[in-house]
Scaffold this active site. Structure first.
Site, mmCIF file in Angstrom:
data_model
loop_
_atom_site.group_PDB
_atom_site.id
_atom_site.type_symbol
_atom_site.label_atom_id
_atom_site.label_comp_id
_atom_site.label_asym_id
_atom_site.label_seq_id
_atom_site.Cartn_x
_atom_site.Cartn_y
_atom_site.Cartn_z
ATOM 1 N N CYS A 30 0.918 -1.314 -0.303
ATOM 2 C CA CYS A 30 0.212 -0.005 -0.548
ATOM 3 C C CYS A 30 0.932 1.444 -0.176
ATOM 4 O O CYS A 30 1.070 1.232 1.111
ATOM 5 C CB CYS A 30 -0.800 -0.134 1.429
ATOM 6 S SG CYS A 30 -1.540 1.710 1.724
ATOM 7 N N CYS A 33 -0.258 3.780 2.666
ATOM 8 C CA CYS A 33 0.376 3.409 3.810
ATOM 9 C C CYS A 33 1.606 4.221 3.991
ATOM 10 O O CYS A 33 1.985 4.043 5.136
ATOM 11 C CB CYS A 33 0.017 2.063 4.332
ATOM 12 S SG CYS A 33 -1.672 1.548 3.724
#
Length: 247
Positions: A30, A33
């Site tokens: 991700c 993230c």
């Protein structure tokens, strides 16, 4: 400093902690993230004596993903006494991430209503939070401005996330206080957008949504007053997260 929790260790580590936590659902792939990781580390260091940062690998812990109705990463929850007091989705700006830590820290001094402890999808009235002092942020919106029950907020965020993931083409700040979302779709997407934004206006009355459609495109203009402009940053962050996941 953050530590990891899993399906097996959650109850022991987070269920009844002595210290409130901010819990991040993340994925190793991700990009968003990774984007907020330095901010979370800084906030964890700043709040180290009051709030613990914990992380959950969403790909490896399906029970927690289901329990917290997580549909995208990053998703973050502020937890106190094993119960959710605030949440947000996407690569949110620093003020909203800071508000999560403040929410968790301040809840210990203001108290929470005892509940069943079954997580944010519980429909029990006892899962609602009482809070004084610093405003909570749940999703995008300051808690004092939203009448949607805390237990229902993750589902509402998931509805917006599903719309963005399936149809979003572009996110653009037109001017201060105005965000434009361009979606691909016809009458079905328009109907979904109108229904969802109408329900959002019912619980957050400061929103102004204007929806229009051409043959294959739906435009959603989102307007807020000057003192709520940070909310547009939150919506844009969730929309951009959904858009990036499609690329």
């Amino acid at each position: 400093m953050a530590f990891e929790v899993t399906d097996a260790t959650f109850e022991q580590e987070v269920g009844l902690p002595q210290q409130p936590v901010v819990m991040e659902f993340y994925a190793t792939w991700c990009g968003n993230c990774r984007r907020i990781a330095p901010v979370l580390d800084e906030l964890a260091a700043e709040f180290t004596t009051r709030v613990q940062l914990v992380k959950v690998n969403a790909d490896e812990n399906p029970e927690l993903v289901s329990r917290f109705a997580v549909t995208s990463t990053p998703t973050l929850f502020a937890m106190a006494g094993g119960r959710q007091v605030a949440s947000t989705v996407g690569a949110q700006p620093t003020p909203i991430l800071r508000a999560l830590f403040e929410s968790a820290a301040d809840t210990t001094s203001s108290g929470i209503v005892s509940g069943c402890g079954c997580g944010p999808t519980c429909g029990s009235d006892s899962s609602k939070i009482t809070k004084t002092g610093t405003d909570l942020i749940s999703g995008w919106v300051p808690a004092e401005a939203c009448t949607l029950p805390t237990a229902d907020q993750p589902a509402r965020l998931a509805e917006f996330d599903a719309l963005f993931t399936s149809s979003l083409r572009e996110v653009r700040h037109e001017q201060p206080g105005l965000l434009r979302l361009r979606l691909h779709g016809g009458t079905e997407v328009e109907a979904t957008a109108r229904d969802l934004t109408a329900r959002e206006t019912e619980c957050c009355s400061f929103f102004g949504f204007t929806i229009s459609r051409t043959d294959d495109e739906v435009l959603i203009d989102v307007q807020v007053p000057a003192d709520k402009e940070i909310v547009l940053d939150g919506i844009a962050a969730q929309a951009e997260t959904a858009l990036a996941a499609r690329i």
